[in-house]
Design an enzyme around this catalytic site. Structure first.
Site, short mmCIF file in Angstrom:
data_model
loop_
_atom_site.label_atom_id
_atom_site.label_comp_id
_atom_site.label_asym_id
_atom_site.label_seq_id
_atom_site.Cartn_x
_atom_site.Cartn_y
_atom_site.Cartn_z
N ASP A 8 17.85 98.81 41.53
CA ASP A 8 16.71 99.10 40.63
C ASP A 8 17.65 98.56 39.20
O ASP A 8 18.91 98.67 39.18
CB ASP A 8 16.43 100.33 40.53
N ARG B 186 8.38 93.03 37.82
CA ARG B 186 7.32 93.76 38.10
C ARG B 186 7.02 93.98 39.44
O ARG B 186 5.88 93.60 39.61
CB ARG B 186 6.32 92.96 37.38
N ASN C 212 10.48 105.97 42.10
CA ASN C 212 9.76 104.69 42.51
C ASN C 212 10.81 103.84 43.32
O ASN C 212 10.41 103.03 43.95
CB ASN C 212 9.22 103.90 41.19
#
Length: 1310
Positions: A555, A991, A1020
């Site tokens: 991430d 995205r 997430n």
């Protein structure tokens, strides 16, 4: 023109600067139609969405994720008399309540906290569907639809149509649970009870097939024809392993029982006979009315009925639930709040959904005094939350005990299995084949021998028909015939050779991994002083996998960056402003140079907690006495930053007194903002630095200090950010009764809803777009700010739609989006913001080291493409010499064409080709030429798929967006993406949604044998972490969801370098050798028995005592294996970090592979022959008995395997010496003790043997001859074909020893 004149008419007075709450409340608008769409003084509703909300209202795109929370926040209109009570009325009501319920909460010092009951907060980046379904997704390998479909997944919770809603009768637990179908509040996290511990634990343990194998062996040994060992002795190894594991499991479960008992016996206040009385948590039932005081933990899921705040607001901390430390707002319905304050009888009926795991959704209806109104997530407090900054709350229990959402979500993350352990099963299969062949040889040999001597069976011992004792025949033998004797011989051989499958290996590996984890946790180089967090090992099964990682999926926000936002740039009305003047304290004197002293005199009140950097030119614009468009736009720009958010301001009185311009200011107040994300806090803090301080938020209004004038704005509605709209808007009524909608969001979603009618507007739009591109290229996170006035007709239409959508029980999120679209159009562009999210310390160096180690780092982020590319450059992920392939497709055909063009342009072959795969693996280990980290984006060559440019031979970087992944992962274009991605050195996915992150990981796992690691800090990232072979969580700013789902957790990304290159390498090398050594250790012992049986007419008799056979694996040779597996180091940590390429040994599987296995087996065969035949030839002319030979073989094999281990030890420490030589001494001691027991057949054999020089000479010859081939092989191999590890080790030794070349010894290596 003054600030007040900008926002209000002359007839509307400003709030008093001394008492903002005493100002008159603006009159509510006229009731609109009979529906009564809105009352401005009631708690307003927030829009809730079916996509998981981002942390930030600034579109924290990292958190752009699919969700299923479909909850709204609604408020029906209430009579103005009920909502406009004065503070005196509130005080009296509060007193009345405490008179009715005399047991008060203890007084506590409270910070001054501005209340706000309208916002419904969802946790950062995470949907309830994620938390409840992620494990099953991982097990199902995330089907294509799950991995790629970017659409809302809604829970149909229409309670009016639900067949079996849960009925909760308020303050009537007996009627609520009249059918005894609801659970009590007692919780149990333990696995076992006193009754079921033994059967349940054994059932779980025997899931290991090897345990069943050894159970079968022990059972066979109980049969009289097959009793090779003593019946009790044969059970000892299995019982030992089972007992050790059971004791460990029992201790862990006892700790759970103790924790459960402590939790269940805590006490809370429960309403009984009109008074609140203390009651243990375990006795609380659904339907009871409970009361909690400040800082108490909530024991069950409770719907709020009233709070100490007259507006019904309560503040909670959900750290125990989702790890987030920011305060959340919950509120009670105004209808019930007034009843609680009036002290009336509390009764009513709640119809709610059945218990489920969705912690971010709650749908229910309440019937109260003949009225029905809806309840949602903002009306419920879940078990595990803590009450903060609120004196007390009263609520009704709807879910208790195991039915609470927290308990339903307490499932463990999916179990992962080591890759090396799966390879070990392959070698175990080969050992099973060897075992079968040996047993078959013995059985066939027995059958042939019996057939050859069938005429002599009547005279041979053990085969004649009866015993011959004292000159006559006695009791008969049990001879079953040649076929059955052959079969029994086969089964007996299995019992004799049983340790060919090493049962001790399983428990040895567990102990070794435990020891390795201890040293990883204690590594001071992986301690994060910032968060005071140590490294965590949450899984003990995959330590060695850390040494074979080929792909790292990371991430960005909070993982590569700090997730601590700083406001840096602003574009206001088409003009760019850069921060230039630091302001740690808004009282700094240098601000006076920007405007007149009187302008800043008011700001002595506010002291910001964090440093804010301001632009003097922009500050001067804000304080010009003008009414031009630019100034008005600047004012609305900062008003939007201050008002369009869900931030909670917390004020604390500061004792600081400062003297400014001759005036003494003693009323300095420190203001701290608690927000759902660092982005919102940064924006509100920036607005405060520029003179727009949000300092109060209540259920229906906010108060902003605008350059000393306190302005109250009625909040009519809030549409929170969701990943469909990608923006957030707030509808507010200004003091002059004008109504505006203020919006902020991502540029991709904002520019298409701006007005397009003015030439000036087009110029501002073009300039703002240029500034946004500039911000993105600098790695800043961007937002666009806009707004417009609402006409009375638009307001009326919106209010009616908003009321209807807010109270809808079906498709609420869709209706709220449609309502938002009604007002989010034809906006006037105000400007844009740029927020910096700084890289974490050591990230570029860590990525560079991982790349040199042959590890591919892929970044999967929700940020804009430009921002992600800029961060990629700054962290050395992308370099200036790389050719960027950008895939941005809006359809299946477009994506297919873009992928095909890119593959054709760069000659990418199919990864199915074995030669290409081998070539790629070599390239992954090749040298990398990197550039300085300050390279600019403009210097990087780019190639957009579909455009014809010259082919470059530079390394490739693939950049792809989430929209393209929707079509690629769903439309069977995965193979083309895989071929292209694996040929690139870097892959950057922008995205992307959480399920897409997991889908990318699964793409690599399914199509390669390479090990994958996923690292992230937010909820997430949970799907990605659980999907990867190894999951690493970062203890960051976004809670602990990622940590709780991970296998390992640490404080910073840079620790990943040490985790993989040092501990990963060590663990893989240790465990790989441990497995091979255990195979060798047991095989050499079994082969020695095999040669003996061949020389004893295949009789499956043993020269070794039963206890010697058992103790061999358990006591004699186990400790050295464990110690070496924990402490041995082939290289120091400094060398491994200095030369990352050494990590490639794990990729090449140098420590464990089929070649090493077969070499080890050949060496084992030779050593077993030497071990058996040297004593046999040495004593062939002697009269030594078989038990003496057994004692010699026992001692010899123990010394041999320990010397074999000593030859391979790389690092000798005190514990290694104690283990190796102590093991030999302990073996001698045990032999002496066993040989001193008169009932054993080997009585005093060791005492006679030890006196003979031949005995010691035999042991010496065995050791030398057995290990000589191995020694020669190692010398030749390390001389002519040295490995990288060997070369590095020799260099280490040279550094440690001063020599003629003047090299300094390295005192720091360890």
């Amino acid at each position: 023109m003054s600030v007040g004149e900008l926002f209000m008419t002359s007839g509307q007075p400003l709030l008093s600067s001394t008492d903002p709450l005493s100002a008159p409340i603006p009159h509510p608008p006229q009731r609109i139609s009979s529906l009564g769409c809105l009352c401005p003084n009631a708690s307003f509703s927030s829009s809730i969405f079916d996509e998981t909300q981002s942390n930030s209202s600034d579109v924290k795109d990292d958190d752009y994720i699919v969700s299923v929370a479909d909850t709204g926040l609604c408020e029906e209109s209430i009579e103005s008399s009920a909502s406009t009570a004065t503070s005196t009325d509130f005080h009296s009501a509060d007193s009345q309540l405490f008179q009715q319920f005399p047991l008060e909460c203890p007084p506590r010092e409270r910070k001054r906290l501005v209340s706000w009951g309208g916002a419904m907060e969802l946790p950062h980046n995470f949907s309830a569907f994620e938390i409840s379904r992620a494990p099953s997704r991982v097990q199902d390998k995330l089907s294509k639809a799950q991995r790629s479909r970017h659409k809302s997944m809604q829970f149909e919770d229409n309670l009016s149509q639900e067949e079996n809603p849960r009925l909760i009768y308020i303050n009537d637990p007996r009627k609520t649970n009249d059918k005894y179908e609801f659970m009590g509040n007692e919780i149990r996290t333990s696995k076992y009870t006193f009754i079921n511990f033994l059967p349940k634990n054994l059932f779980i343990q025997f899931h290991r097939v090897a345990y069943l194998y050894f159970l079968a062996i022990a059972a066979l040994n109980q049969l009289p024809p097959l009793a090779v060992f003593g019946r009790t002795v044969s059970l000892f190894p299995l019982l030992f392993v089972l007992c050790v594991t059971a004791i460990k499991d029992g201790y862990e479960d006892w700790r759970r029982h103790r924790s459960d008992r402590k939790e269940n016996n805590r006490e809370s206040l429960v309403l009984q006979s009109g008074k609140f009385r203390l009651q243990k948590w375990k006795k609380i039932q659904a339907g009871e009315v409970v009361k909690f005081c400040a800082d108490e933990t909530i024991p069950c899921d409770v719907v709020l009925l009233g709070t100490s705040d007259p507006s019904g607001v309560a503040y909670i901390q959900t750290m125990n639930l989702d790890g987030e430390s920011n305060l959340k707002t919950r509120y009670a319905r105004q209808e019930t709040t007034s009843m609680v304050f009036e002290g009336g009888t509390i009764s009513g009926l709640i119809r709610c959904e059945q218990p489920n795991r969705n912690i971010y959704e709650f749908t229910a209806n309440m019937e109260f005094k003949g009225h029905r109104f809806s309840l949602n997530q903002s009306n419920i407090i879940l078990r595990g939350c803590q009450l903060k900054n609120t004196e007390w709350v009263v609520g009704v229990v709807v879910y208790a005990g195991q039915e609470t959402k927290a308990m339903l979500n307490s499932a463990m993350s999916p179990a992962k299995r080591s890759r090396l352990e799966s390879y070990m099963n392959r070698e175990t299969l080969w050992l099973s084949i060897f075992l079968f062949i040996m047993c078959l040889v013995v059985a066939l040999g027995m059958g042939l021998w019996l057939r050859r001597h069938k005429d002599q069976l009547d005279t041979l011992p053990y085969y004649r028909k009866s015993y011959f004792e004292n000159g006559r025949f006695g009791r008969p033998y049990k001879f079953y015939g040649i076929p059955m004797e052959t079969f029994f011989s086969f089964l007996s051989s299995i019992i004799v050779f049983q340790i060919m499958i090493p049962i001790s290996l399983y428990i040895t590996m567990e102990l070794v991994r435990l020891g390795q984890s201890y040293f990883m946790i204690g590594d001071k180089h992986m301690y994060d002083s910032g968060t005071e967090s140590r490294f965590q090992c949450r899984s003990l099964n995959i330590n060695e996998d850390l040494g074979q990682i080929r792909y790292v999926f990371s991430d960005k926000t909070g993982t590569l960056t700090e997730n601590k936002m700083e406001f840096q740039r602003a574009s206001v009305y088409g003009k760019n402003y850069a921060s230039s003047v630091p302001m740690a304290d808004t009282l700094q004197d240098n601000n006076v140079a920007v405007a007149s002293p009187t302008t800043f005199g008011h700001r002595g009140r506010w002291k910001l907690k964090s440093e804010i950097v301001i632009d003097s030119e922009l500050m001067e614009l804000l304080h010009k006495d003008l009414a031009g468009d630019e100034r008005i736009a600047a004012h609305e720009f900062f008003l939007t930053l201050a008002a369009c958010n869900t931030v909670i301001p917390i004020l604390t009185q500061s004792p600081t007194s400062r003297c400014m311009d001759g005036e003494l200011h003693q009323d300095v107040e420190a203001i701290d903002y608690q927000g759902e994300s660092p982005d919102e806090q940064a924006l509100v803090g920036a607005a405060s630095a520029y003179g727009y301080t949000l300092f109060e938020r209540t259920s229906g209004h906010i108060v902003i200090d605008v350059n000393g004038e306190k302005l109250r704005f009625d909040v009519l509605g809030l549409h929170e950010f969701d990943s469909v709209r990608k923006r957030m808007s707030v509808v507010i009524r200004f003091p002059d009764n004008s109504v505006k909608v203020l919006v902020k969001g991502a540029d991709t979603s904002m520019f298409n809803i701006l007005e397009e009618d003015t030439k000036r507007g087009d110029h501002i739009r073009h300039a703002t777009q240029t500034h946004l591109n500039e911000y993105s290229s600098e790695g800043l996170r961007t937002l666009v700010v806009a707004g417009r006035d609402l006409t009375d007709e638009e307001l009326e239409e919106w209010q009616c739609m908003y009321e209807d959508a807010s109270t809808s029980l079906t498709d609420r999120s869709i209706k709220l989006r449609q309502t938002a679209a009604l007002i989010e159009c034809n906006l006037r562009l105000l400007g844009a913001t740029g927020i910096e999210d700084k890289l974490q310390e050591g990230v570029p160096e860590a990525i560079e080291s991982l790349r040199q180690a042959g590890i591919k780092v892929w970044v999967l982020t929700g940020d804009k493409q430009e921002t992600a590319i800029s961060i990629g450059l700054s962290c050395k992920l992308l370099t200036a010499d790389m050719q960027q392939i950008i895939i941005n497709g809006n359809s299946e055909d477009a994506c297919r064409n873009l992928l095909s063009d890119a593959r054709a342009k760069y000659g990418v072959k199919s990864a199915n080709c074995r030669n290409w795969d081998l070539k790629w693996k070599k390239n992954a280990e090749s040298d990398y030429l990197e550039i300085p980290c300050d390279s600019k984006l403009s210097n990087v060559p780019q190639w957009h798929a579909g455009k014809e440019e010259g082919t470059m031979s530079s390394p490739l970087a693939l950049i792809i967006d989430g929209n393209s992944l929707v079509y690629i992962l769903e439309k069977d274009l995965e193979s083309e993406l895989f071929d292209l991605a694996t040929s690139c050195r870097v892959v950057l996915c922008c995205r992307v949604a959480p399920l897409q992150k997991a889908g990318i990981v699964d793409l690599i796992k399914c199509r390669t044998d390479d090990m994958t690691l996923a690292i992230g800090d937010g909820a997430n990232d949970v799907s990605m972490i659980q999907m990867a072979d190894v999951g690493v969580g970062i203890c960051g700013q976004e809670g602990r969801q990622a940590v709780m789902a991970s296998d390992f957790a640490m404080g910073q990304f840079q620790f990943l370098k040490r985790l993989l290159l040092v501990h990963g390498h060590w663990n893989y090398q240790r465990v790989g050798y441990l497995v091979l050594y255990n195979f060798y250790r047991n095989a050499v012992f079994v082969l020695m028995l095999f040669w003996y049986i061949l020389c004893t007419a295949f009789s499956t008799t043993s020269a070794l005592t039963d206890w010697s056979s058992v103790f061999y694996s358990v006591i004699y040779t186990s400790v050295p294996t464990i110690v070496v597996g924990i402490l041995d180091k082939d290289l120091s940590h400094k060398t491994l970090l200095q030369y990352p390429k050494l990590y490639g040994a794990g990729h090449r599987q140098e420590s464990y592979n089929m070649y090493l296995f077969w070499i080890t087996m050949m060496d084992t065969l030779w050593q077993s022959l030497v071990l058996f035949y040297i004593p046999l030839f040495t004593y062939r002319e002697s009269t030594i008995d078989i038990w003496s030979m057994g004692s010699l073989w026992t001692i010899a094999v123990v010394i041999l395997v320990n010397m074999h281990l000593a030859m391979d030890i790389q690092r000798w420490v005190l514990f290694t010496h104690l283990a190796i030589w102590g093991s030999i001494i302990i073996t001698y001691a045990c032999m002496v003790v066993l040989d001193s027991i008169p009932i054993f057949p080997n009585y005093r054999t060791i005492h006679h043997l030890a006196k003979s020089p031949t005995y010691w000479l035999s042991i010496f010859l065995i050791i030398v001859l057995a290990l000589l081939p191995r020694f020669i092989f190692k010398v030749i191999h390390q001389t002519f074909w040295p490995s990288d590890i060997q070369l590095a080790r020799e260099a280490e030794i040279l550094r440690k020893q001063p020599n003629d070349f003047g090299l300094k010894p390295d005192q720091g290596s360890s």
